[in-house]
Design a protein around this motif. Structure first.
Motif, PDB file in Angstrom:
ATOM      1  N   ASP A 424      11.569  -4.149   0.922  1.00  0.00           N
ATOM      2  CA  ASP A 424      11.483  -2.869  -0.061  1.00  0.00           C
ATOM      3  C   ASP A 424      11.248  -1.814   0.900  1.00  0.00           C
ATOM      4  O   ASP A 424      11.329  -0.868   1.240  1.00  0.00           O
ATOM      5  CB  ASP A 424      10.432  -2.913  -0.943  1.00  0.00           C
ATOM      6  CG  ASP A 424      10.986  -3.464  -2.561  1.00  0.00           C
ATOM      7  OD1 ASP A 424      11.661  -4.302  -2.463  1.00  0.00           O
ATOM      8  OD2 ASP A 424      10.888  -4.535  -2.894  1.00  0.00           O
ATOM      9  N   ARG A 425      10.118  -2.461   1.829  1.00  0.00           N
ATOM     10  CA  ARG A 425       9.514  -1.008   2.887  1.00  0.00           C
ATOM     11  C   ARG A 425      10.235  -0.502   3.737  1.00  0.00           C
ATOM     12  O   ARG A 425      10.378   0.069   3.582  1.00  0.00           O
ATOM     13  CB  ARG A 425       8.155  -1.265   3.513  1.00  0.00           C
ATOM     14  CG  ARG A 425       6.677  -2.424   2.336  1.00  0.00           C
ATOM     15  CD  ARG A 425       6.256  -0.935   1.397  1.00  0.00           C
ATOM     16  NE  ARG A 425       6.830  -0.732   1.184  1.00  0.00           N
ATOM     17  CZ  ARG A 425       7.082  -0.810  -0.266  1.00  0.00           C
ATOM     18  NH1 ARG A 425       6.432  -2.420  -1.080  1.00  0.00           N
ATOM     19  NH2 ARG A 425       7.860  -0.584  -1.840  1.00  0.00           N
ATOM     20  N   PHE A 426      11.568  -1.502   4.322  1.00  0.00           N
ATOM     21  CA  PHE A 426      12.173  -1.478   5.371  1.00  0.00           C
ATOM     22  C   PHE A 426      13.235  -0.511   4.443  1.00  0.00           C
ATOM     23  O   PHE A 426      14.132   0.532   4.915  1.00  0.00           O
ATOM     24  CB  PHE A 426      12.260  -2.497   5.874  1.00  0.00           C
ATOM     25  CG  PHE A 426      11.794  -3.293   6.780  1.00  0.00           C
ATOM     26  CD1 PHE A 426      10.803  -2.622   7.463  1.00  0.00           C
ATOM     27  CD2 PHE A 426      11.444  -4.523   6.969  1.00  0.00           C
ATOM     28  CE1 PHE A 426      10.221  -3.200   8.658  1.00  0.00           C
ATOM     29  CE2 PHE A 426      10.780  -5.246   7.782  1.00  0.00           C
ATOM     30  CZ  PHE A 426      10.282  -4.312   8.946  1.00  0.00           C
ATOM     31  N   TYR A 430      10.879   3.052   6.061  1.00  0.00           N
ATOM     32  CA  TYR A 430       9.760   2.684   7.436  1.00  0.00           C
ATOM     33  C   TYR A 430      10.709   1.572   8.258  1.00  0.00           C
ATOM     34  O   TYR A 430      11.537   1.153   8.260  1.00  0.00           O
ATOM     35  CB  TYR A 430       8.211   1.968   6.213  1.00  0.00           C
ATOM     36  CG  TYR A 430       8.205   2.733   5.783  1.00  0.00           C
ATOM     37  CD1 TYR A 430       6.978   3.652   6.205  1.00  0.00           C
ATOM     38  CD2 TYR A 430       7.748   2.725   4.571  1.00  0.00           C
ATOM     39  CE1 TYR A 430       6.251   4.570   5.381  1.00  0.00           C
ATOM     40  CE2 TYR A 430       7.503   4.061   3.272  1.00  0.00           C
ATOM     41  CZ  TYR A 430       6.748   3.887   3.955  1.00  0.00           C
ATOM     42  OH  TYR A 430       5.922   5.269   3.555  1.00  0.00           O
ATOM     43  N   ASP A 431      10.086   1.543   9.670  1.00  0.00           N
ATOM     44  CA  ASP A 431      10.177   1.172  11.019  1.00  0.00           C
ATOM     45  C   ASP A 431       9.278  -0.326  11.148  1.00  0.00           C
ATOM     46  O   ASP A 431       9.328  -1.380  11.830  1.00  0.00           O
ATOM     47  CB  ASP A 431      10.131   1.679  11.210  1.00  0.00           C
ATOM     48  CG  ASP A 431      11.468   2.986  12.032  1.00  0.00           C
ATOM     49  OD1 ASP A 431      12.231   2.259  11.438  1.00  0.00           O
ATOM     50  OD2 ASP A 431      11.304   3.712  13.022  1.00  0.00           O
ATOM     51  N   SER A 432       7.539   0.086  10.629  1.00  0.00           N
ATOM     52  CA  SER A 432       6.914  -1.074  10.448  1.00  0.00           C
ATOM     53  C   SER A 432       5.769  -1.161   9.603  1.00  0.00           C
ATOM     54  O   SER A 432       6.039  -0.197   8.988  1.00  0.00           O
ATOM     55  CB  SER A 432       5.640  -0.346  11.500  1.00  0.00           C
ATOM     56  OG  SER A 432       6.317  -0.674  12.832  1.00  0.00           O
ATOM     57  N   VAL A 433       6.555  -2.930   9.161  1.00  0.00           N
ATOM     58  CA  VAL A 433       5.608  -2.608   8.252  1.00  0.00           C
ATOM     59  C   VAL A 433       3.647  -3.757   8.598  1.00  0.00           C
ATOM     60  O   VAL A 433       3.900  -4.974   9.098  1.00  0.00           O
ATOM     61  CB  VAL A 433       6.279  -3.742   6.836  1.00  0.00           C
ATOM     62  CG1 VAL A 433       5.744  -4.867   5.886  1.00  0.00           C
ATOM     63  CG2 VAL A 433       7.339  -3.347   6.551  1.00  0.00           C
ATOM     64  N   ARG A 463       9.306  -4.043  13.181  1.00  0.00           N
ATOM     65  CA  ARG A 463       8.070  -4.851  13.598  1.00  0.00           C
ATOM     66  C   ARG A 463       7.356  -5.385  12.207  1.00  0.00           C
ATOM     67  O   ARG A 463       7.476  -4.520  11.499  1.00  0.00           O
ATOM     68  CB  ARG A 463       7.184  -4.219  14.432  1.00  0.00           C
ATOM     69  CG  ARG A 463       8.306  -3.958  16.142  1.00  0.00           C
ATOM     70  CD  ARG A 463       7.531  -4.916  16.996  1.00  0.00           C
ATOM     71  NE  ARG A 463       8.684  -4.830  18.086  1.00  0.00           N
ATOM     72  CZ  ARG A 463       9.459  -5.099  18.521  1.00  0.00           C
ATOM     73  NH1 ARG A 463      10.789  -5.301  17.346  1.00  0.00           N
ATOM     74  NH2 ARG A 463      10.168  -4.985  19.612  1.00  0.00           N
ATOM     75  N   VAL A 464       6.533  -6.178  12.615  1.00  0.00           N
ATOM     76  CA  VAL A 464       5.616  -6.852  11.500  1.00  0.00           C
ATOM     77  C   VAL A 464       4.866  -7.365  11.474  1.00  0.00           C
ATOM     78  O   VAL A 464       4.560  -8.498  12.298  1.00  0.00           O
ATOM     79  CB  VAL A 464       6.611  -8.637   9.904  1.00  0.00           C
ATOM     80  CG1 VAL A 464       5.623  -8.609   8.719  1.00  0.00           C
ATOM     81  CG2 VAL A 464       8.740  -7.285   9.279  1.00  0.00           C
TER      82      VAL A 464
END
Length: 497
Positions: A424-426, A430-433, A463-464
């Motif tokens: 969901d965040r991607f 967003y590129d990083s979580v 990136r996670v």
């Protein structure tokens, strides 16, 4: 009515859900490493033939060679009535490549026991492509029905093949039997095609694979769509759909959305609701489901629903809605044994009868055997339900390590929820979580590498970062996105793989 099936695989598990107009009706999940082998077919090579034992040992790519008796009938036939079986056994020599089916898994130092008399299990029939045999389940005791079903099954035989009529055939139409026979024959032909291009040791057919079970028992021509969220799984489902006379490949769609399949179609929250003892009704009323070792008790409450007319009408409307929802939830949660439903008290006898009828009608859609008993003067109704294989709640929940008799969300299910939140965040750009979670759960995710496929695939340019917390409970986590060029993270933060 829109009828849709959803298939996906991630975090080491396969997931299936069925919805009608967006409302979850069936769901199943199982680990891909579940390890069921009985019924699987392998392409093997004869390693040696031992005449004194009347057996051959077959290399099927397993740790130990499989054991093949040379003078044994197909094991599956032993539990059925029928005429004499004729099998197509031929002499074997070292180096021969053959197809064998597991009838008994490996134990200790002994390899799996296999047979060459292949069988393909359907809902109403078992197809025996290499055995001229006609049999019927002993559980079908009505003589006239047995004779009718055997005659119909005999019409399906073409050459040196056979069928065993299963118990579920007692309610099957002639068309249903014919359709299933055609499907099973196509499964066999597909197995042969797969084997022709596969190396020795390959499993060319999996009897207990979740998609195969669903396609066998549940799907039909009235279906609107099948959505599949994984490409490899999509190819398998597509192959099965192509050979279904009543289905076809046009109804199968590969889902490539950025969000998790079950989130995209609003099914994830419905699945999470199944883990809670309280179930909300559409009108503001609710159910409380208390499962014990001896029985299950379901309590109906009006909650915030006050109705528009008198109290009796309000109670009656709530109980009607509850009866329909109870049938759905019992089926979804696979509740078995004795179930006691404490409906809200109704004074009108006609209302009691109507609610009882509603429960009976709703329960009639259940594939499992059920029996509803009359409602008593306290508005309590008992019913029994035979539990079917596969318990969804045992996959979603585990015993609480801190209390007796309690449950918490399982590690695998928590991994799935975290995966969905990351997606969901991607999808939000967003590129990083940054994921904050329980320390032991993070250790399990890193050790078992359950998200490797995502990191190497759809997340390869993302990136996670994971931040462990020793004091957080296993079901607590947060996921947030960040596009800053430089991130401020604690020293114990770890990048995912």
């Amino acid at each position: 009515m829109r009828k849709e099936w959803f298939f996906d695989r991630f975090c080491g598990a396969q997931l299936v859900a069925y919805a009608e107009d967006g409302i979850l009706k069936e769901a199943a999940m199982e680990p891909e490493t579940q390890g069921h082998e009985i019924g699987n077919i392998y392409k093997g090579r004869v390693k040696n033939v031992v005449g004194g034992m009347q057996a051959a040992f077959i290399d099927c790519g397993m740790e130990r060679n499989c054991y093949l008796p040379l003078n044994e009938r197909a094991a599956i036939i032993a539990s059925y009535d029928g005429g004499e079986v004729v099998t197509q056994q031929t002499s074997l020599k070292e180096g021969d490549e053959i197809l064998v089916q597991i009838v008994k898994p490996a134990r200790g130092s002994k390899g799996a026991k296999v047979t060459r008399d292949l069988s393909f299990v359907g809902k109403t029939l078992i197809y025996l492509p290499l055995s001229r045999f006609l049999g019927i389940s002993r559980k079908l005791t009505d003589g006239e029905l047995r004779e009718t079903l055997l005659k119909e099954a005999e019409k399906l035989i073409d050459g040196d093949e056979g069928y065993i009529v299963r118990t579920a055939a007692q309610d099957a139409t002639k068309r249903r039997l014919k359709t299933e026979a055609e499907y099973l024959k196509r499964i066999y032909r597909l197995t042969l095609e797969t084997a022709a291009s596969s190396p020795v040791g390959a499993c060319v057919y999996r009897e207990c694979d979740l998609p195969i079970k669903i396609m066998r028992d549940s799907l039909g021509g009235e279906l609107n769509r099948i959505y599949v969220g994984d490409r490899e799984l999509y190819e398998r489902v597509l192959r099965l759909a192509k050979i279904r006379p009543d289905l076809g490949e046009k109804k199968v769609e590969l889902y490539t959305g950025e969000r998790q399949l079950f989130d995209r179609f609003d099914l994830a929250e419905q699945i999470l609701d199944l883990t809670r003892p309280r179930a909300e009704l559409a009108n503001g009323a609710y159910l409380v489901i208390d499962r014990t070792e001896a029985m299950t008790v379901i309590d109906v409450n009006t909650g915030s629903f006050t109705g528009k007319d008198d109290l009796e009408t309000t109670v009656f409307e709530t109980n009607l809605l509850a009866a329909r929802e109870i049938a759905r939830l019992v089926r979804l949660r696979n509740i078995g044994g004795i179930v006691a439903v404490d409906f809200i008290d109704m004074q009108d006898e006609a209302h009691r009868v109507r609610v009882e009828e509603e429960l009976v009608n709703a329960m009639s859609e259940d594939k499992a055997k059920t029996r509803v008993y009359p409602m008593n003067d306290l508005c309590v109704t008992l019913f029994t339900r035979k539990r079917t294989q596969g318990d969804l709640l045992s996959f979603l929940l585990k015993s609480c390590p801190h209390c007796t008799g309690g449950y918490v969300l399982s590690d695998t299910y928590m991994q799935m929820r975290i995966r969905g939140a990351i997606m969901d965040r991607f999808a939000d750009g967003y590129d990083s979580v940054i994921v904050e979670l329980n320390r032991d759960l993070l250790h399990k995710i890193l050790l078992e590498r359950v998200l490797t496929q995502e990191v190497r695939g759809r997340w390869k340019d993302k990136r996670v970062y994971c931040i462990p917390h020793a004091t957080w409970s296993a079901d607590k986590f947060t996921v947030r996105g960040d596009n800053a060029k430089v991130l401020s993270l604690p020293d114990d933060a770890q990048i995912l793989y």
